[in-house]
Scaffold this motif. Structure first.
Motif, PDB file in Angstrom:
ATOM      1  N   GLY A  91      -6.823  21.569   2.985  1.00 54.06           N
ATOM      2  CA  GLY A  91      -6.125  20.497   3.684  1.00 54.06           C
ATOM      3  C   GLY A  91      -5.519  20.966   4.995  1.00 54.06           C
ATOM      4  O   GLY A  91      -5.576  20.271   6.011  1.00 54.06           O
ATOM      5  N   ALA A  92      -4.921  22.159   4.964  1.00 48.12           N
ATOM      6  CA  ALA A  92      -4.318  22.678   6.192  1.00 48.12           C
ATOM      7  C   ALA A  92      -5.366  22.812   7.289  1.00 48.12           C
ATOM      8  O   ALA A  92      -5.118  22.440   8.445  1.00 48.12           O
ATOM      9  N   ASP A 209      -3.250  11.817   7.470  1.00 51.89           N
ATOM     10  CA  ASP A 209      -3.411  12.928   6.530  1.00 51.89           C
ATOM     11  C   ASP A 209      -3.578  12.321   5.139  1.00 51.89           C
ATOM     12  O   ASP A 209      -2.603  11.967   4.476  1.00 51.89           O
ATOM     13  N   GLN A 212      -3.821  14.163   0.179  1.00 49.46           N
ATOM     14  CA  GLN A 212      -3.364  13.843  -1.180  1.00 49.46           C
ATOM     15  C   GLN A 212      -3.683  12.408  -1.591  1.00 49.46           C
ATOM     16  O   GLN A 212      -3.970  12.133  -2.754  1.00 49.46           O
ATOM     17  N   LYS A 238      -7.977  18.152  -1.156  1.00 44.18           N
ATOM     18  CA  LYS A 238      -7.647  18.094  -2.584  1.00 44.18           C
ATOM     19  C   LYS A 238      -8.724  17.466  -3.498  1.00 44.18           C
ATOM     20  O   LYS A 238      -9.511  18.187  -4.081  1.00 44.18           O
TER      21      LYS A 238
HETATM   22  C1  LIG Z   1      -1.658  19.612  -0.100  1.00 43.90           C
HETATM   23  C2  LIG Z   1      -1.539  18.945   1.215  1.00 43.90           C
HETATM   24  C3  LIG Z   1      -1.910  19.594   2.412  1.00 43.90           C
HETATM   25  C4  LIG Z   1      -2.317  21.046   2.448  1.00 43.90           C
HETATM   26  O1  LIG Z   1      -3.511  21.267   1.773  1.00 43.90           O
HETATM   27  P1  LIG Z   1      -3.958  22.793   1.455  1.00 43.90           P
HETATM   28  O2  LIG Z   1      -5.316  22.625   0.847  1.00 43.90           O
HETATM   29  O3  LIG Z   1      -2.939  23.355   0.519  1.00 43.90           O
HETATM   30  O4  LIG Z   1      -3.997  23.522   2.742  1.00 43.90           O
HETATM   31  C5  LIG Z   1      -1.840  18.879   3.581  1.00 43.90           C
HETATM   32  N1  LIG Z   1      -1.427  17.602   3.606  1.00 43.90           N
HETATM   33  C6  LIG Z   1      -1.069  16.942   2.493  1.00 43.90           C
HETATM   34  C7  LIG Z   1      -0.648  15.521   2.587  1.00 43.90           C
HETATM   35  C8  LIG Z   1      -1.099  17.596   1.258  1.00 43.90           C
HETATM   36  O5  LIG Z   1      -0.707  16.947   0.159  1.00 43.90           O
END
Ligand SMILES: *Cc1c(COP(=O)(O)O)cnc(C)c1O
Length: 387
Positions: A91-92, A209, A212, A238
């Motif tokens: 996600g990052a 974003d 999640q 995720k």
């Molecule tokens: C978990 C999350 C991230 C980060 O994802 P990673 O895979 O841990 O890097 C970014 N944005 C949101 C909204 C998240 O829930």
């Protein structure tokens, strides 16, 4: 390293919404590895897709065309009405790509110091740019100087975004449709559509974003679809791979044309293995109607929680969006996580006072009922001082 305060349990295997530890104890999983295993553990169709792909080809790099990745990109574009996809591993990284798109989009418009509007209480990841975008002082602490070029406004405040967006340096808005780590904060129903209008009026990018909230979790494929809008950029991770590491930055229109050869990359991103797994995830969600299932089951669970906890004055709020569920108490309740574990139940607490549940979308009616019963018993014992 000690960057996680881990709980002292090791799981050896899982099946659907259930996990077993190395001592043979069984757990009901209401967290899905933090919204990752939407299809539960060891889903046979995902397992079969991974195994089949592993017999053919794992990785060739993005120097060559990757058939599975192209198929996955086409599916994500068809589901979202967007144009192009960049694949990465988390996600990052997906958000890093979005931030780079925003900056380059700005530079191409002649903005020398492009800025992105972000919100209080947000979470966007742990890399330097994404932790700087994150609206949580604990995530920043010790890692200053932060990456510059972010303007922070309160969440769910349309006027604040409108005011901030009038600044000539602002090139994009980056928000979560529901703040997950921030405590399952569900904004007013018109929030994203109001942001869409501000971005259209100003010629700036709406970047969501959905790391999640995406992949069916809120009861639509992507949470913004509840509001009938399409963003310029959307990030996913995720739930996309059900446990294999894959992230995606999906874009449309001008935003989809910003990254050109040499401007961004990833060695592993969207390799044949993870793309095959994600394709199986999409197929299964679609075939089994799990998006609609998340909507109906989530709404029912919120009602059941409200009814069951109505008599507990320490419970200040019950809210949810599909299968993102939050139960807020009047007190800090991180201890609930360990107490739940001891009772064979996996939950999470976020933002100090909010019990966060992100159960798998494959939950049966009976499993959903068990989660409600067991979480309510736990909270009632805790607030009565009996747990
Ligand atoms: C978990 C999350 C991230 C980060 O994802 P990673 O895979 O841990 O890097 C970014 N944005 C949101 C909204 C998240 O829930």
């Amino acid at each position: 390293m000690s960057n996680y305060g881990r709980m002292d349990v090791t799981f050896s295997h899982g099946r659907g919404a259930w996990l077993w530890d190395t001592e043979g104890r069984q757990y009901l999983d209401a967290l899905s590895g933090i919204a990752v295993c939407g299809l539960g553990h060891a889903h046979p169709d995902v397992t079969a897709a991974i195994a089949a792909q592993a017999t053919r080809l794992l990785h060739t790099s993005n120097l060559y065309r990757v058939e599975r990745q192209e198929q996955l990109a086409n599916r994500l574009c068809a589901l979202s009405g967007m144009d192009r996809v960049f694949f990465c591993n988390s996600g990052a990284e997906a958000n890093e790509a979005a931030i780079k798109i925003a900056r380059k989009f700005g530079h191409e418009k002649g903005v020398a110091r492009p800025a992105v509007i972000v919100t209080d209480g947000s979470f966007h990841g742990r890399t330097l740019a994404t932790l700087s975008a994150t609206g949580n002082a604990k995530v920043h602490a010790g890692f200053e100087p932060l990456v510059e070029g972010f303007v922070r406004v309160p969440y769910d405040d349309v006027d604040a975004v409108g005011n901030a967006a009038s600044h000539a340096d602002v090139v994009a808005v980056l928000v979560e449709p529901v703040e997950g780590e921030g405590g399952i904060v569900v904004p007013q129903a018109r929030y994203l559509s109001a942001l869409r209008k501000i971005c259209d009026d100003r010629g700036i990018l709406l970047m969501l974003d959905e790391v999640q909230t995406g992949m069916g979790r809120t009861g639509r494929w992507f949470a913004h679809q509840h509001q009938g809008i399409v963003p310029d950029v959307m990030t996913l991770a995720k739930g996309l791979g059900n446990g294999v590491p894959i992230g995606a930055c999906v874009a449309r229109g001008a935003a989809a044309e910003v990254l050109q050869p040499g401007t961004h990359g990833s060695t592993f991103g969207g390799n044949p293995l993870v793309s095959a797994a994600a394709l199986a995830v999409l197929d299964t969600i679609e075939r089994d109607g799990l998006v609609q299932r998340a909507a109906t089951l989530g709404a029912r669970m919120v009602e059941d929680f409200k009814r069951a906890l109505a008599g507990n004055k320490a419970v200040t709020n019950v809210r949810g969006h599909g299968l993102m569920l939050g139960i807020e108490l009047d007190r800090g309740c991180y201890d609930l996580v360990k107490l739940a574990l001891a009772r064979g139940l996996l939950i999470n607490v976020t933002a100090d006072k909010t019990v966060r549940l992100l159960p798998p979308l494959i939950l049966s009616d009976d499993e959903a009922r068990q989660i409600v019963e067991r979480v309510c018993a736990l909270i009632n014992d805790f607030t009565a001082g009996a747990a």
